[in-house]
Design an enzyme around this catalytic site. Structure first.
Site, PDB file in Angstrom:
ATOM      1  N   HIS A   1      28.676  -7.924  36.309  1.00 41.32           N
ATOM      2  CA  HIS A   1      26.383  -7.927  35.987  1.00 41.32           C
ATOM      3  C   HIS A   1      26.025  -7.794  36.812  1.00 41.32           C
ATOM      4  CE1 HIS A   1      23.321  -9.485  33.683  1.00 41.32           C
ATOM      5  NE2 HIS A   1      23.582  -9.115  32.965  1.00 41.32           N
TER       6      HIS A   1
ATOM      7  N   ASP B   1      32.871 -15.124  35.278  1.00 39.64           N
ATOM      8  CA  ASP B   1      31.992 -14.759  34.504  1.00 39.64           C
ATOM      9  C   ASP B   1      32.768 -14.785  32.727  1.00 39.64           C
ATOM     10  OD1 ASP B   1      29.676 -13.767  33.162  1.00 39.64           O
ATOM     11  OD2 ASP B   1      29.338 -11.534  34.514  1.00 39.64           O
TER      12      ASP B   1
ATOM     13  N   GLN C   1      30.024 -12.974  27.407  1.00 37.89           N
ATOM     14  CA  GLN C   1      30.625 -12.135  26.505  1.00 37.89           C
ATOM     15  C   GLN C   1      31.443 -12.664  26.085  1.00 37.89           C
ATOM     16  OE1 GLN C   1      28.763 -10.138  25.818  1.00 37.89           O
ATOM     17  NE2 GLN C   1      27.188  -9.485  27.497  1.00 37.89           N
TER      18      GLN C   1
ATOM     19  N   LYS D   1      24.020 -16.217  24.266  1.00 43.74           N
ATOM     20  CA  LYS D   1      24.982 -15.965  23.505  1.00 43.74           C
ATOM     21  C   LYS D   1      25.866 -16.076  22.051  1.00 43.74           C
ATOM     22  CE  LYS D   1      24.906 -13.233  27.495  1.00 43.74           C
ATOM     23  NZ  LYS D   1      24.066 -11.737  27.546  1.00 43.74           N
TER      24      LYS D   1
ATOM     25  N   CYS E   1      21.768  -4.628  33.391  1.00 43.06           N
ATOM     26  CA  CYS E   1      22.500  -5.047  34.433  1.00 43.06           C
ATOM     27  C   CYS E   1      23.254  -4.922  35.441  1.00 43.06           C
ATOM     28  CB  CYS E   1      21.975  -6.841  33.945  1.00 43.06           C
ATOM     29  SG  CYS E   1      20.982  -6.880  33.084  1.00 43.06           S
TER      30      CYS E   1
HETATM   31  C1  LIG Z   1      28.785 -10.196  31.746  1.00 47.18           C
HETATM   32  C2  LIG Z   1      27.357 -11.027  31.994  1.00 47.18           C
HETATM   33  N1  LIG Z   1      27.518 -11.293  32.727  1.00 47.18           N
HETATM   34  C3  LIG Z   1      26.193 -12.480  33.204  1.00 47.18           C
HETATM   35  C4  LIG Z   1      25.556 -12.543  32.203  1.00 47.18           C
HETATM   36  C5  LIG Z   1      24.116 -12.759  32.533  1.00 47.18           C
HETATM   37  O1  LIG Z   1      23.846 -14.100  31.693  1.00 47.18           O
HETATM   38  P1  LIG Z   1      22.633 -15.062  31.515  1.00 47.18           P
HETATM   39  O2  LIG Z   1      21.681 -13.802  31.568  1.00 47.18           O
HETATM   40  O3  LIG Z   1      22.344 -15.980  30.153  1.00 47.18           O
HETATM   41  O4  LIG Z   1      21.951 -15.445  32.944  1.00 47.18           O
HETATM   42  C6  LIG Z   1      25.493 -11.886  31.081  1.00 47.18           C
HETATM   43  C7  LIG Z   1      24.213 -11.259  29.833  1.00 47.18           C
HETATM   44  O5  LIG Z   1      23.404 -10.213  29.700  1.00 47.18           O
HETATM   45  C8  LIG Z   1      26.953 -10.750  31.306  1.00 47.18           C
HETATM   46  O6  LIG Z   1      27.265  -9.850  29.781  1.00 47.18           O
END
Ligand SMILES: Cc1ncc(COP(=O)(O)O)c(C=O)c1O
Lengths: 160, 414
Positions: free
Chosen positions: B127, B203, B206, B229, B371
């Site tokens: 992401h 990270d 998810q 989430k 993203c």
């Molecule tokens: C794999 C992953 N990493 C990071 C993020 C970023 O999360 P946040 O927007 O809550 O900071 C997301 C959210 O879409 C994600 O799916």
């Protein structure tokens, strides 16, 4: 609620399925400009061949990929500005943005709606008016305006 | 042996008021939980009660409700810590979201420890939250970014993992892709990183909402996730990090709460985790986060995972059977190595147009690059549609998706 038929008029789907003026032009003499919609990854490439003697859009070709709205709008834009003078093309850009409820002169505080109306007096959008339904789907306005912003950028770059 | 009670989705649906919304006569079919999940009544009630009965700033007042607020706030931290298998609450830093958690590591740990010529290893499925902070650092410090590519079946290609990690200082990888659904072999990758003296950031944005997580078992160094989430409110997330690391790291933001003492000529920092929590924290959001964790624990994370595997298999089968020639799925087929985020594309129909028609039928799916533009470039597509499942989705939701897709396909048919 706005229905899908407002958005996807037959003429839009027709331009999407059979886009006009697709291809490339040799650069130079043509000028290449790329536009991106960072939100959804739509991409438009505009090749502009402007005749400096007459300040006319002698030829235009388009490439890129995206949703039906962005691609149909690009196809319609190419047909609308081909053969027009740069001034006429710029007025079309303003007229199209006005159709999309984007009033830049008002946003920038220079002049008011009346100026714009006078400026656009007599500008014929024709088929492009089919895109008016997009206004009811705010997130798609960016799809429809991408081609026009790219055209504007291209004309500005050529003028420089 | 643990016995998991299957999820009673019909009952769960009733916990989420928004799911009974009527959209011009159509039922709301929410299939975008990978972007953000809906919130159960228990979370809303806990937050409401906090504001109505126990609200005050934390760690400051000596009066009764200030103590209650502090206890609720720190109690939430303890719940989150237990939920992910942390050894202590001190290892949980509350942040705004996973993005901020990763930035905290990039600004604090990485800027204190990485220098020109050092390397960071990322993957092609990250992401933007786990790409851009490192690119910003790389540009500032002349740091090399190396990439782990994908296999044709949408897994990480780990055949050159050791080579890639040679001399690297950090491996930063997602536990589960938000586009492909792929679950990565976290423990194996962490071990490989450590064998090369690199640290490992996971990270888990998810992953934590969907699969029982044990950060200690992962043996990772940093783990980032967001409350929104996982049935919790937006505006709060967590960075888990090993305590020694947090203690050695310089502070990130300066201000109140993160200090022990301030004099005219300098300051000393508070203990961890407060050292990283400058300013008034999202007090009520933390309480909501704790309530979300309670809710998921009540369902049982093993039951959640079982449910999502079953539903994902059902969805993959339904999509391939209904659109054998025109729909392509981007992600692994084996539900044991994937979560419930299902990306797909129709031949000749843009993802945006699909979502628009689906919206007309009350079906919410995501369209775009999610993203993850580097990944989209690897896949060679500008955008995909993505349906994602959570505890409140069932077969009827998948059926509604398939039916709406059939209408979309017909609408755009040549
Ligand atoms: C794999 C992953 N990493 C990071 C993020 C970023 O999360 P946040 O927007 O809550 O900071 C997301 C959210 O879409 C994600 O799916």
């Amino acid at each position: 609620m706005a229905g899908l038929e407002d958005l996807y008029r037959e003429i839009i789907l027709d331009h999407y399925r059979s886009p006009r003026n697709r291809g490339e032009l040799p650069t130079p003499p043509a000028h290449k400009t790329e536009g991106f919609n960072p939100l959804c990854g739509d991409e438009v490439v505009v090749y502009l061949d402007v005749d400096p003697a007459t300040d006319t859009v002698r030829d235009i070709k388009i490439a890129g990929q995206g949703c039906s709205i962005s691609q149909a709008s690009t196809s319609m834009m190419s047909g609308a500005v081909k053969g027009k003078t740069v001034d006429e093309a710029r007025r079309l850009i303003r007229a199209f943005k006005a159709l999309m409820s984007i009033h830049e002169s008002k946003l920038e505080g220079e002049g008011d709606g009346a100026d714009l109306a006078a400026d656009l007096e007599g500008v014929r959008l024709g088929d492009l008016e089919a895109l008016q339904g997009v206004v009811k789907f705010p997130v798609r306005i960016k799809c429809a305006t991408l081609a026009w912003n790219t055209l504007q950028q291209g004309l500005d770059e050529i003028a420089e | 042996m643990t016995i998991t009670t299957p999820l009673d989705v019909e009952r769960i649906k009733r916990d989420f008021a928004i799911l009974s919304r009527d959209l011009d006569g159509k039922r709301l079919v929410f299939l975008d939980s990978a972007a953000s999940s809906q919130k159960p009544e228990s979370v809303l009630a806990a937050m409401d009660d906090m504001y109505r009965r126990h609200y005050a700033n934390v760690h400051r007042g000596v009066y009764r409700i200030a103590e209650e607020a502090t206890a609720a706030f720190e109690g939430a931290r303890a719940k989150v810590a237990r939920f992910v298998g942390a050894k202590s609450s001190a290892e949980i830093v509350f942040v705004r979201n996973a993005t901020e958690a990763i930035n905290l590591v990039a600004y604090s740990w990485a800027r204190a420890n990485l220098h020109a010529g050092d390397a960071i290893v990322l993957t092609h499925m990250e992401h933007h939250a786990n790409v851009v902070p490192w690119q910003m650092l790389a540009a500032e410090r002349d740091i090399e970014i190396r990439w782990i590519p994908l296999t044709p079946d949408y897994m990480l290609d780990l055949t050159k993992l050791d080579e890639t990690l040679e001399g690297a200082r950090l491996l930063s990888v997602s536990a589960m892709s938000n586009v492909l659904g792929t679950i990565n072999p976290v423990r194996q990758m962490v071990d490989a990183a450590h064998a090369h003296d690199a640290l490992a950031l996971i990270d888990a944005c998810q992953f934590v909402p969907h699969v029982r997580t044990d950060v200690t078992e992962w043996d990772a160094d940093f783990v980032a996730f967001s409350a929104h989430k996982m049935c919790g409110p937006s505006g709060i997330g967590a960075l888990w990090a090993r305590r020694e690391l947090l203690e050695a790291m310089p502070p990130f933001l300066g201000g109140g709460e993160m200090i022990r003492d301030v004099r005219l000529d300098g300051f000393t920092t508070n203990d961890v985790p407060w050292k990283f929590e400058a300013g008034t924290p999202p007090i009520v959001d933390a309480v909501g986060f704790g309530a979300a964790v309670d809710y998921l624990q009540c369902l049982g994370m093993d039951a959640v995972r079982d449910h999502e595997m079953r539903l994902t298999r059902y969805a993959l089968d339904a999509l391939t059977e209904s659109f054998p020639d025109t729909l392509r799925i981007y992600g692994p087929r084996d539900v044991s190595v994937r979560g419930g985020a299902v990306s797909f594309l129709f031949d000749g129909i843009h993802a945006h147009d699909i979502s628009q028609v689906l919206d007309e039928h009350g079906v919410c799916v995501r369209a775009g690059h999610h993203c993850a533009k580097p990944l989209m470039r690897q896949l060679g597509v500008p955008a995909t549609s993505r349906a994602s499942f959570y505890v409140y989705n069932d077969e009827a939701d998948v059926d509604a998706l398939v039916a709406a897709l059939a209408m979309a396909e017909q609408f755009f048919a040549h």
